[in-house]
Design an enzyme around this catalytic site. Structure first.
Site, PDB file in Angstrom:
ATOM      1  CG  ASP A  30       6.325  -4.079  43.167  1.00 51.23           C
ATOM      2  OD1 ASP A  30       5.191  -3.670  43.482  1.00 51.23           O
ATOM      3  OD2 ASP A  30       6.883  -3.794  42.087  1.00 51.23           O
ATOM      4  CG  ASP A  31       2.002  -5.538  43.477  1.00 50.70           C
ATOM      5  OD1 ASP A  31       2.194  -4.374  43.863  1.00 50.70           O
ATOM      6  OD2 ASP A  31       1.466  -5.816  42.391  1.00 50.70           O
ATOM      7  CB  CYS A  70       3.811   0.920  42.049  1.00 55.06           C
ATOM      8  SG  CYS A  70       3.953  -0.846  42.020  1.00 55.06           S
ATOM      9  CG  HIS A 128       6.990   2.673  38.932  1.00 58.15           C
ATOM     10  ND1 HIS A 128       5.911   2.099  39.537  1.00 58.15           N
ATOM     11  CD2 HIS A 128       6.571   3.038  37.696  1.00 58.15           C
ATOM     12  CE1 HIS A 128       4.877   2.117  38.713  1.00 58.15           C
ATOM     13  NE2 HIS A 128       5.265   2.676  37.590  1.00 58.15           N
ATOM     14  CG  HIS A 212       4.667  -6.193  40.193  1.00 48.89           C
ATOM     15  ND1 HIS A 212       4.386  -6.510  38.884  1.00 48.89           N
ATOM     16  CD2 HIS A 212       3.992  -5.044  40.456  1.00 48.89           C
ATOM     17  CE1 HIS A 212       3.567  -5.588  38.389  1.00 48.89           C
ATOM     18  NE2 HIS A 212       3.318  -4.697  39.322  1.00 48.89           N
ATOM     19  CG  ASP A 270       4.793  -1.421  46.097  1.00 50.79           C
ATOM     20  OD1 ASP A 270       4.283  -2.521  46.396  1.00 50.79           O
ATOM     21  OD2 ASP A 270       4.888  -1.022  44.921  1.00 50.79           O
ATOM     22  CG  ASN A 271       0.970  -2.001  46.055  1.00 50.91           C
ATOM     23  OD1 ASN A 271       1.738  -1.440  45.268  1.00 50.91           O
ATOM     24  ND2 ASN A 271       0.619  -3.269  45.917  1.00 50.91           N
TER      25      ASN A 271
HETATM   26 CA    CA Z   1       3.404  -2.410  43.875  1.00 44.75          CA
END
Ligand code: CA
Length: 442
Positions: A30-31, A70, A128, A212, A270-271
């Protein structure tokens, strides 16, 4: 009797010749910044397990997610199609009474497809994709779920946090106390899922909330990052080290159970990295999380399947997280309803070298109902926004998107704008809005 046993032997031989369907493991950070893993050149954060995974498979150097943040990326991955087709273009707020803020029930997920094909299915980690009980992972094709249902969570038990960041952990719809360091709990549960598997092929998604925010590293990971002087990056790096250690634990469980050869593993973020927030790095790429420049959508991206794919090389043509569904469904022989209209591609023939040529002619992005957008077509990328003139980049010559060629190539811009408009015609307005800035922004 003789004839019957002959037939039986023939049938058994037939079955033996049919290669076993692979297990499928999707790992999502995540991130995580593009340049914050050893396999993409990072030197200050150790990621030995991820680097080993890269050597066991292929590094996709132009691996994209379908959104620069996300929840929409996860929606696209689970639905196997552009999430703008079904209005999932924002982050759902934490609204347990709202059946709309989440992945629409109209979507037949990758987990449903694999479950219907006889796979055991599990999800460990961040969801999420809706807080309403009707949107729970167990209702979306996952036999087993353990994790955090919202957009994020504190890592350390007892740590303070807003919104859903301190809610109990969810196990198959029931609350459980947060009784350990979060990344460790996810590792424990993913390993337990793998150890439970016996006869059926299986599908596991392990979706970390690391790295994250909140930047709450475990001391043993922080110990590895002592050399980084700047505090946010040191803490962020320790969260990345936690993901890496976890991946190592999961891969060890695969080996232990004899699954290492015949498991297809994907690893992505995810990004892109939010460089201003965590001091993460997207390296030479322009922009960050939230933007459709490369830094927001091009991510660390690995694919490994020792039994079928080359080991230790690079795959350069653009690929997408939208491809996971089509790939998994093809390998599982899963029946997917026609109305799901998958937009990804089975990557295996491309990655194995069987099929020459790029898997995608075009890739598209849209955020905020059209506030910004992008189209990648071959070497060219169009970046568009409601408030500025279109930009054109030649990513082969200029991967950092530093030289806007729009003025020099008006015809190309026009043709790409037209192609974008055709794609955009099949999109709908966002079904829900992201929470307001400052309030649980993911
Ligand atoms: Ca994310």
């Amino acid at each position: 009797m003789k004839r019957v046993s002959f037939l039986l032997v023939a049938l058994l031989q037939g079955a033996a010749q049919e290669p076993a369907r692979p297990n499928i493991l999707i790992l999502v950070a995540d991130d995580l910044g593009y340049a914050d893993v050893g396999f993409n050149g990072c030197t200050d954060i150790p990621t030995p397990n991820l680097d080993r995974l890269a050597k066991a498979g292929l590094r996709c150097t132009q691996g994209y997610v379908s959104h620069p943040f996300c929840s929409p990326t996860r929606a696209g991955l689970l639905a196997g199609r552009c999430q703008q087709r079904f209005g999932h273009e924002n982050n759902p707020a934490w609204l347990p009474n709202d059946p709309v803020a989440g992945l629409p029930l109209s979507q037949f997920t990758i987990a449903q497809a694999l479950k219907s094909a006889g796979y055991a299915t599990g999800l460990v980690g961040k969801w999420h994709l809706g807080a309403h009980p009707s949107l729970h992972p167990n209702r979306r094709g996952f036999d087993d779920y353990y994790g955090i249902l919202g957009g994020g969570h504190v890592y350390t038990p007892g740590a303070k946090g807003g919104g859903e960041y301190t809610i109990p952990i969810d196990r198959n719809g029931k609350p459980e106390p947060h009784d350990g360091y979060l990344t460790d709990l996810f590792t424990r549960e993913a390993v337990a899922f793998i150890r439970r598997q016996e006869k059926k092929p299986w599908f596991l998604m392990l979706t970390y909330n690391a790295p994250h925010t909140p930047l709450q590293p475990h001391p043993r990971h922080l110990e590895l990052l002592k050399g980084i002087p700047e505090e946010p990056r040191r803490n962020y790096g320790a969260l990345v080290a936690g993901v890496d250690e976890s991946v190592g634990g999961v891969m060890a469980a695969l080996s232990e159970k004899g699954f290492a050869q015949n498991t297809l593993v994907f690893f992505i973020s995810d990004n892109g990295g939010p460089t201003g927030v965590t001091r993460c790095s997207n390296g030479p790429l322009k922009g960050a999380k939230g933007q459709v420049y490369e830094g927001g959508i091009r991510v660390p991206f690995l694919v490994s399947w020792p039994e079928r794919l080359p080991k230790g090389g690079d795959y350069a043509p653009p690929v997408s997280s939208l491809d996971f569904y089509a790939t998994a469904a093809a390998l599982a022989g899963a029946a997917v309803p026609a109305e799901q209209r998958l937009e990804g591609v089975n990557l295996i023939p491309h990655l194995s070298g069987e099929k020459p040529g790029a898997p995608h002619e075009c890739l598209f992005w849209r955020t905020g109902g059209g506030a910004s957008g992008a189209l990648r077509e071959g070497r060219w990328k169009l970046v568009r926004s409601r408030t500025a003139a279109p930009e054109l980049y030649d990513l082969e010559a200029d991967p950092g998107e530093a030289r806007n060629l729009a003025a020099a190539e008006p015809e190309r811009v026009k043709a790409m704008e037209e192609a974008y408009a055709v794609w955009d015609r099949d999109n709908v307005a966002p079904l829900f809005e992201s929470p307001k800035a400052g309030k649980s922004k993911k």
